[in-house]
Motif scaffolding. Structure first.
Motif, PDB file in Angstrom:
ATOM      1  N   ILE A 153      14.771   2.393  -7.158  1.00 53.96           N
ATOM      2  CA  ILE A 153      15.088   3.820  -7.209  1.00 53.96           C
ATOM      3  C   ILE A 153      13.898   4.645  -6.747  1.00 53.96           C
ATOM      4  O   ILE A 153      14.044   5.622  -5.993  1.00 53.96           O
ATOM      5  N   GLN A 154      12.698   4.254  -7.185  1.00 60.34           N
ATOM      6  CA  GLN A 154      11.490   4.974  -6.777  1.00 60.34           C
ATOM      7  C   GLN A 154      11.246   4.830  -5.276  1.00 60.34           C
ATOM      8  O   GLN A 154      10.770   5.774  -4.628  1.00 60.34           O
ATOM      9  N   LYS A 155      11.584   3.680  -4.723  1.00 58.09           N
ATOM     10  CA  LYS A 155      11.437   3.480  -3.279  1.00 58.09           C
ATOM     11  C   LYS A 155      12.363   4.408  -2.505  1.00 58.09           C
ATOM     12  O   LYS A 155      11.969   4.995  -1.487  1.00 58.09           O
ATOM     13  N   ILE A 156      13.599   4.549  -2.976  1.00 51.68           N
ATOM     14  CA  ILE A 156      14.553   5.458  -2.319  1.00 51.68           C
ATOM     15  C   ILE A 156      14.058   6.897  -2.422  1.00 51.68           C
ATOM     16  O   ILE A 156      14.089   7.648  -1.443  1.00 51.68           O
ATOM     17  N   LEU A 157      13.587   7.276  -3.612  1.00 54.52           N
ATOM     18  CA  LEU A 157      13.088   8.635  -3.831  1.00 54.52           C
ATOM     19  C   LEU A 157      11.888   8.924  -2.930  1.00 54.52           C
ATOM     20  O   LEU A 157      11.823   9.987  -2.286  1.00 54.52           O
ATOM     21  N   ALA A 158      10.938   7.996  -2.879  1.00 51.62           N
ATOM     22  CA  ALA A 158       9.742   8.176  -2.051  1.00 51.62           C
ATOM     23  C   ALA A 158      10.097   8.208  -0.562  1.00 51.62           C
ATOM     24  O   ALA A 158       9.532   8.998   0.202  1.00 51.62           O
ATOM     25  N   SER A 159      11.041   7.377  -0.143  1.00 50.51           N
ATOM     26  CA  SER A 159      11.460   7.348   1.264  1.00 50.51           C
ATOM     27  C   SER A 159      12.143   8.651   1.649  1.00 50.51           C
ATOM     28  O   SER A 159      11.909   9.190   2.742  1.00 50.51           O
ATOM     29  N   TYR A 160      12.991   9.153   0.742  1.00 50.05           N
ATOM     30  CA  TYR A 160      13.651  10.438   0.988  1.00 50.05           C
ATOM     31  C   TYR A 160      12.610  11.546   1.121  1.00 50.05           C
ATOM     32  O   TYR A 160      12.667  12.360   2.054  1.00 50.05           O
ATOM     33  N   PHE A 161      11.659  11.585   0.195  1.00 51.87           N
ATOM     34  CA  PHE A 161      10.660  12.654   0.199  1.00 51.87           C
ATOM     35  C   PHE A 161       9.823  12.601   1.474  1.00 51.87           C
ATOM     36  O   PHE A 161       9.562  13.638   2.092  1.00 51.87           O
ATOM     37  N   ALA A 177       6.608  19.581   6.794  1.00 51.74           N
ATOM     38  CA  ALA A 177       6.161  20.089   5.496  1.00 51.74           C
ATOM     39  C   ALA A 177       4.734  19.714   5.137  1.00 51.74           C
ATOM     40  O   ALA A 177       3.939  20.563   4.769  1.00 51.74           O
ATOM     41  N   GLY A 178       4.347  18.454   5.192  1.00 52.50           N
ATOM     42  CA  GLY A 178       2.970  18.078   4.962  1.00 52.50           C
ATOM     43  C   GLY A 178       2.608  17.569   3.584  1.00 52.50           C
ATOM     44  O   GLY A 178       1.472  17.172   3.357  1.00 52.50           O
ATOM     45  N   PHE A 179       3.541  17.582   2.631  1.00 54.74           N
ATOM     46  CA  PHE A 179       3.264  16.974   1.324  1.00 54.74           C
ATOM     47  C   PHE A 179       3.425  15.457   1.438  1.00 54.74           C
ATOM     48  O   PHE A 179       4.123  14.955   2.318  1.00 54.74           O
ATOM     49  N   ASN A 180       2.812  14.747   0.520  1.00 58.30           N
ATOM     50  CA  ASN A 180       3.045  13.299   0.462  1.00 58.30           C
ATOM     51  C   ASN A 180       2.935  12.822  -0.981  1.00 58.30           C
ATOM     52  O   ASN A 180       2.121  13.321  -1.758  1.00 58.30           O
ATOM     53  N   THR A 181       3.806  11.884  -1.350  1.00 55.14           N
ATOM     54  CA  THR A 181       3.780  11.303  -2.696  1.00 55.14           C
ATOM     55  C   THR A 181       3.252   9.881  -2.689  1.00 55.14           C
ATOM     56  O   THR A 181       3.051   9.286  -3.743  1.00 55.14           O
ATOM     57  N   ILE A 182       3.045   9.324  -1.510  1.00 56.78           N
ATOM     58  CA  ILE A 182       2.436   7.991  -1.390  1.00 56.78           C
ATOM     59  C   ILE A 182       1.296   8.085  -0.379  1.00 56.78           C
ATOM     60  O   ILE A 182       1.331   8.924   0.528  1.00 56.78           O
ATOM     61  N   PRO A 183       0.269   7.237  -0.500  1.00 56.23           N
ATOM     62  CA  PRO A 183      -0.827   7.263   0.483  1.00 56.23           C
ATOM     63  C   PRO A 183      -0.334   6.836   1.863  1.00 56.23           C
ATOM     64  O   PRO A 183       0.396   5.856   1.987  1.00 56.23           O
ATOM     65  N   LEU A 184      -0.721   7.585   2.874  1.00 55.10           N
ATOM     66  CA  LEU A 184      -0.209   7.327   4.217  1.00 55.10           C
ATOM     67  C   LEU A 184      -1.186   6.564   5.101  1.00 55.10           C
ATOM     68  O   LEU A 184      -0.849   6.188   6.221  1.00 55.10           O
ATOM     69  N   GLY A 185      -2.383   6.317   4.607  1.00 57.84           N
ATOM     70  CA  GLY A 185      -3.409   5.686   5.432  1.00 57.84           C
ATOM     71  C   GLY A 185      -3.086   4.278   5.872  1.00 57.84           C
ATOM     72  O   GLY A 185      -3.637   3.794   6.867  1.00 57.84           O
ATOM     73  N   ASN A 186      -2.186   3.589   5.154  1.00 54.82           N
ATOM     74  CA  ASN A 186      -1.870   2.198   5.482  1.00 54.82           C
ATOM     75  C   ASN A 186      -0.413   1.999   5.890  1.00 54.82           C
ATOM     76  O   ASN A 186       0.166   0.931   5.665  1.00 54.82           O
ATOM     77  N   LEU A 187       0.168   3.025   6.504  1.00 49.61           N
ATOM     78  CA  LEU A 187       1.526   2.880   7.021  1.00 49.61           C
ATOM     79  C   LEU A 187       1.552   1.832   8.131  1.00 49.61           C
ATOM     80  O   LEU A 187       0.584   1.666   8.872  1.00 49.61           O
ATOM     81  N   ASP A 211       0.804  -1.216   0.000  1.00 48.88           N
ATOM     82  CA  ASP A 211       0.000   0.000   0.000  1.00 48.88           C
ATOM     83  C   ASP A 211       0.840   1.270   0.000  1.00 48.88           C
ATOM     84  O   ASP A 211       0.293   2.377  -0.080  1.00 48.88           O
ATOM     85  N   THR A 212       2.170   1.133   0.109  1.00 46.12           N
ATOM     86  CA  THR A 212       3.032   2.326   0.129  1.00 46.12           C
ATOM     87  C   THR A 212       4.167   2.198  -0.893  1.00 46.12           C
ATOM     88  O   THR A 212       4.078   2.717  -1.989  1.00 46.12           O
ATOM     89  N   LEU A 213       5.228   1.459  -0.541  1.00 46.80           N
ATOM     90  CA  LEU A 213       6.396   1.347  -1.422  1.00 46.80           C
ATOM     91  C   LEU A 213       6.446   0.036  -2.209  1.00 46.80           C
ATOM     92  O   LEU A 213       7.258  -0.099  -3.131  1.00 46.80           O
ATOM     93  N   GLY A 214       5.620  -0.912  -1.857  1.00 41.71           N
ATOM     94  CA  GLY A 214       5.732  -2.267  -2.407  1.00 41.71           C
ATOM     95  C   GLY A 214       5.736  -2.363  -3.913  1.00 41.71           C
ATOM     96  O   GLY A 214       6.458  -3.180  -4.486  1.00 41.71           O
ATOM     97  N   ASP A 215       4.943  -1.546  -4.601  1.00 40.29           N
ATOM     98  CA  ASP A 215       4.824  -1.648  -6.056  1.00 40.29           C
ATOM     99  C   ASP A 215       5.835  -0.795  -6.820  1.00 40.29           C
ATOM    100  O   ASP A 215       5.805  -0.753  -8.052  1.00 40.29           O
ATOM    101  N   LEU A 216       6.713  -0.104  -6.122  1.00 39.12           N
ATOM    102  CA  LEU A 216       7.698   0.769  -6.771  1.00 39.12           C
ATOM    103  C   LEU A 216       8.998   0.016  -7.003  1.00 39.12           C
ATOM    104  O   LEU A 216       9.323  -0.933  -6.287  1.00 39.12           O
TER     105      LEU A 216
END
Length: 449
Positions: free
Chosen positions: A266-274, A282-292, A258-263
């Protein structure tokens, strides 16, 4: 009370209380403006509590929302929001001083003290020069960010819309606000390296603190051989939290579908960094956070509670507060007599202030969490995440913000306000007393640990 008596009363108020009044006045004006028909899209309406929540979130550069900013507000409404985000990022008293400088008026001692309180500066003597530098830095960084983002958005929309979106998101990112004009925030750009890095660097620069940026410029321009201690501490702790958070987020969410699994990797590293960067207020998000995962939520709460650096656009107890306490604990373990940081000795008064901020912050957050848990049926981790997000002026949510009761929304509004001003500033404003003790009680030891 006539005008003259009002002026005399305001002069007697402490800087902390004047600062609170300034924010409250701005919030009132913004709430009224946002409820006007010209601020809303056709067929949309906004209740007073929703308008108040939105404008407090904007001026406190938080980003929590109870309505969809992208669909509810008209271009005028989003312009009002971004104006109050900029106002909150610069600071109400900082913005007022700009008007003084623009009209050629001299700032009084009381006005300089207010700016010192708001900017968390050491002294008020060079505030005017600092404001000029601050404006130059802010608008230069935001302009560069807006240009880059506009060039990325232009493939999806018209030039003028892309330009507006670029300006809006650049200001929102640098001010660590987290407001977005996309209904799913920035989830549509999770694979876009340029957007991720641009927003990430804007957040980092806004959250590192203006004093650190000016110190960095001084090192480059004048060949100064070292940063001041505040800058060193802020940079060290920020790097530790950003990359430590990135590694933990990557490890904990690596296989979560539900978060990084399908990336890809490289995309996982980018999303984790962000996500690590944006958790720092900051409050932005590039992945859904509801299922952390629960462990990720716990780490996220720690990062949000610590927050950004002093004198920045971010909230939290601040990186230097955490750093001072961390070095103090290290000193205790090593049986050192003083707090030593980068070959410098820290005054005990600074530790007292840091510990006060920590205790007040923990106590306040615990109280608000308890109050909301009493009236809401949401899982505890969602409530804890929401309250700490508001306190740290982060703006991330696990999806419960629009569904909170009016009572809980008011508590979140107050929490955003306390988080923006700082827990110690707020506490001093409430409990300030000018009476100084004329005697000292005898000392006695007490067992701890």
């Amino acid at each position: 009370m006539n005008i003259q008596e009002t002026k005399e009363y305001l002069k007697k108020l402490s800087p902390s209380r004047k600062l609170i009044l300034g924010f409250l006045l701005a919030i009132l004006i913004g709430t009224i403006l946002l409820m006007m028909p010209f601020s809303l899209n056709e067929g949309k309406n906004l209740s007073f509590i929703s308008s108040l929540f939105t404008i407090v979130s904007a001026i406190c550069v938080t980003g929590l929302t109870v309505v969809d900013t992208a669909t509810v507000f008209s271009p005028i409404g989003t312009t009002i929001i971004i104006f109050f985000i900029q106002l909150g990022g610069l600071g109400v008293m900082t913005f007022s001083s700009i008007l003084f400088l623009a009209t050629g008026k001299k700032m009084t001692f009381h006005e300089r003290e207010l700016l010192k309180e708001e900017r968390n500066a050491d002294s008020s003597g060079e505030i005017a020069d600092f404001i000029k530098k601050l404006l130059f830095i802010v608008f230069t960084i935001e302009s560069i960010g807006a240009i880059i983002l506009t060039m990325e958005f232009i493939d999806q929309m018209s030039f003028w819309k892309a330009l507006y979106f670029g300006i809006f998101h650049s200001i929102s990112a640098f001010c660590n606000a987290g407001f977005a004009l996309f209904s799913n925030n920035l989830e549509g750009f999770k694979s876009n390296v340029v957007v991720n890095l641009t927003i990430g660097y804007l957040i980092t620069l806004g959250g590192i603190g203006f004093a650190v940026i000016t110190s960095f410029i001084a090192v480059i321009r004048n060949g100064v051989d070292r940063f001041n201690l505040t800058s060193k501490m802020a940079i060290l702790i920020s790097i530790m939290l950003t990359f430590g958070g990135m590694i933990l987020f990557l490890l904990l969410e690596y296989s979560n579908p539900d978060t990084l699994g399908d990336l890809n990797f490289i995309q996982k590293i980018l999303a984790s960094y962000f996500q690590s960067v944006t958790l720092r207020t900051a409050g932005f998000n590039t992945i859904p956070l509801g299922n952390l995962r629960d462990a990720t939520i716990f780490i996220s709460c720690i990062l949000m509670f610590i927050g950004a650096s002093p004198g920045s656009t971010g909230g939290g107890i601040k990186t230097t507060t955490f750093g001072i306490i961390m070095f103090y604990v290290i000193g205790i373990v090593k049986k050192k007599e003083n707090i030593e940081v980068f070959n410098r000795r820290i005054d005990w008064e600074i530790l007292n202030r840091a510990l006060a901020i920590l205790v007040i912050g923990i106590t306040y957050v615990a109280f608000i969490i308890t109050c909301i848990l009493v009236v809401e049926s949401f899982p505890m981790e969602q409530v804890v995440f929401e309250v700490i997000s508001a306190f740290g002026t982060v703006g991330l949510t696990l999806g419960i913000t629009p569904h909170l009761s009016v009572f809980s929304k008011i508590l979140i509004i107050i929490t955003m306000f306390v988080g923006r001003l700082g827990p110690l500033t707020f506490a001093l404003a409430i409990g300030e007393s000018k009476n100084k003790a004329i005697s000292k009680y005898p000392k006695e030891n007490i067992l701890v640990g």
